[in-house]
Scaffold this motif. Structure first.
Motif, PDB file in Angstrom:
ATOM      1  N   ARG A  73       0.830  -1.197   0.000  1.00 28.21           N
ATOM      2  CA  ARG A  73       0.000   0.000   0.000  1.00 28.21           C
ATOM      3  C   ARG A  73       0.871   1.256   0.000  1.00 28.21           C
ATOM      4  O   ARG A  73       1.841   1.358   0.741  1.00 28.21           O
ATOM      5  CB  ARG A  73      -0.910   0.017   1.225  1.00 28.21           C
ATOM      6  N   ALA A 115      -8.218   5.479  -2.976  1.00 29.16           N
ATOM      7  CA  ALA A 115      -8.331   4.184  -2.309  1.00 29.16           C
ATOM      8  C   ALA A 115      -9.720   4.117  -1.681  1.00 29.16           C
ATOM      9  O   ALA A 115      -9.879   4.288  -0.464  1.00 29.16           O
ATOM     10  CB  ALA A 115      -7.237   4.024  -1.251  1.00 29.16           C
ATOM     11  N   SER A 120     -10.489   2.381   1.704  1.00 32.31           N
ATOM     12  CA  SER A 120      -9.769   2.686   2.951  1.00 32.31           C
ATOM     13  C   SER A 120     -10.013   4.111   3.436  1.00 32.31           C
ATOM     14  O   SER A 120      -9.106   4.769   3.913  1.00 32.31           O
ATOM     15  CB  SER A 120      -8.261   2.475   2.751  1.00 32.31           C
ATOM     16  N   TYR A 175      -4.428  -3.397  -5.619  1.00 35.52           N
ATOM     17  CA  TYR A 175      -4.268  -4.132  -4.364  1.00 35.52           C
ATOM     18  C   TYR A 175      -5.284  -5.261  -4.174  1.00 35.52           C
ATOM     19  O   TYR A 175      -5.176  -6.029  -3.228  1.00 35.52           O
ATOM     20  CB  TYR A 175      -4.399  -3.170  -3.176  1.00 35.52           C
TER      21      TYR A 175
END
Length: 319
Positions: A84, A176, A179, A214
């Motif tokens: 990340r 992202a 997140s 990811y």
């Protein structure tokens, strides 16, 4: 008989054969001993130094791996998942849609009337900005942030370096959505280099929203949830800076993960397509403002085109 006797009986004063042989042996023993060719037989002569062993040839240097996951590894496989924070603009596009070959640069007719640019991240580290300027590059974007915890350690020198050689420059945020909220990430972006100021030298911030490097391609979100997240980011960014953020994406990701949503056409589009033309655009946009046309260009890899002249670029930056 007399002749026979003379041949058998030796004459006086003539040595016998055995005595003659003994004399020869004594003569040989009396000769000086010649030195041997080997240095070991002559203790007075020092032994020649031993020849040093020939060193083994050095091993060839290891090839440097390109930043990020290999585009040859299947997306989502363990070999392709980076840590990340290591994502960069176009990483997901290259993994899912393929990196550009050198022959994929725009045709000359397409390049006319457009202005060359680049985008960089921590992977490029110290960028040769003067080289890029001399080659015709006039604008640049630098990755500033990702999610709500990563900042590019090279951001300041890259952002200032582009400005220092005369380029118009801006910052981008790698989204992202799995997140943190869109609004929280917009705040983090603005607070860490993603702001905007007038004067014609600072470009509006960019939301880089693309294939997830990811994990799940759409970050585990439905099309409605994804458009809601993007809308929250764009609204907060405009409230903080007064500018509409640029959206960087590819047509395939956009149509897949937002369901072809058409409600963000007011935001400038930066389309990613590594080919000789920008091709089909994401749903909702009639034209692009910028186009990332290759990931294998000179000096930094990612090269882009602003869809207008350098003067038009300055007007876009000024707002």
């Amino acid at each position: 008989m007399e002749c026979v006797r003379r041949s058998i009986i030796p004459r006086p004063g003539r040595p016998r054969p055995r005595l003659r042989l003994a004399a020869v042996l004594l003569t040989l023993l009396a000769l000086p001993v010649l030195p041997a060719a080997s240095a070991a037989a002559d203790p007075a002569r020092p032994a020649p130094p031993a020849r040093p062993a020939r060193p083994a040839p050095p091993a060839p240097p290891a090839l440097l791996a390109p930043p990020g996951p290999s585009v040859l590894a299947p997306p989502g496989s363990p070999e392709s998942v980076p840590v990340r924070g290591n994502a960069y603009m176009g990483m997901g596009v290259a993994a899912h849609e393929g990196a550009a070959a050198p022959s994929g640069a725009p045709a000359p007719a397409t390049r006319a009337g457009q202005t060359e640019g680049v985008d960089v991240s921590s992977h490029q580290q110290d960028v040769a900005w003067s080289t890029l300027w001399r080659s015709g590059t006039r604008w640049a974007y630098t990755k500033a942030t990702e999610g709500t915890s990563y900042t590019n350690p090279y951001f300041s020198q890259q952002y200032s370096g582009a400005y220092g050689v005369g380029m118009v420059r801006g910052a981008y945020h790698f989204a992202a959505p799995d997140s943190g909220s869109g609004a929280a990430q917009a705040d983090y972006f603005v607070d860490h280099g993603g702001g905007w100021s007038g004067g014609g030298r600072t470009l509006p911030g960019v939301l880089d929203i693309e294939w997830n490097p990811y994990g799940d391609s759409c970050y585990g979100k439905s099309a409605d949830a994804m458009t809601g997240w993007i809308g929250d980011f764009l609204s907060r960014y405009k409230a903080r800076t007064g500018r509409d953020a640029v959206i960087y994406t590819s047509a395939s990701w956009w149509n897949s993960c937002t369901g072809g949503y058409r409600g963000f056409a007011a935001n400038p589009l930066w389309v990613a397509r590594y080919a000789s033309s920008a091709g089909e655009l994401p749903a909702g946009w009639p034209a692009y403002t910028m186009w990332q046309y290759t990931s294998t260009g000179p000096t930094v890899g990612d090269h882009d085109r602003f869809n207008g002249s350098p003067d038009a670029l300055g007007q876009f930056a000024a707002g």
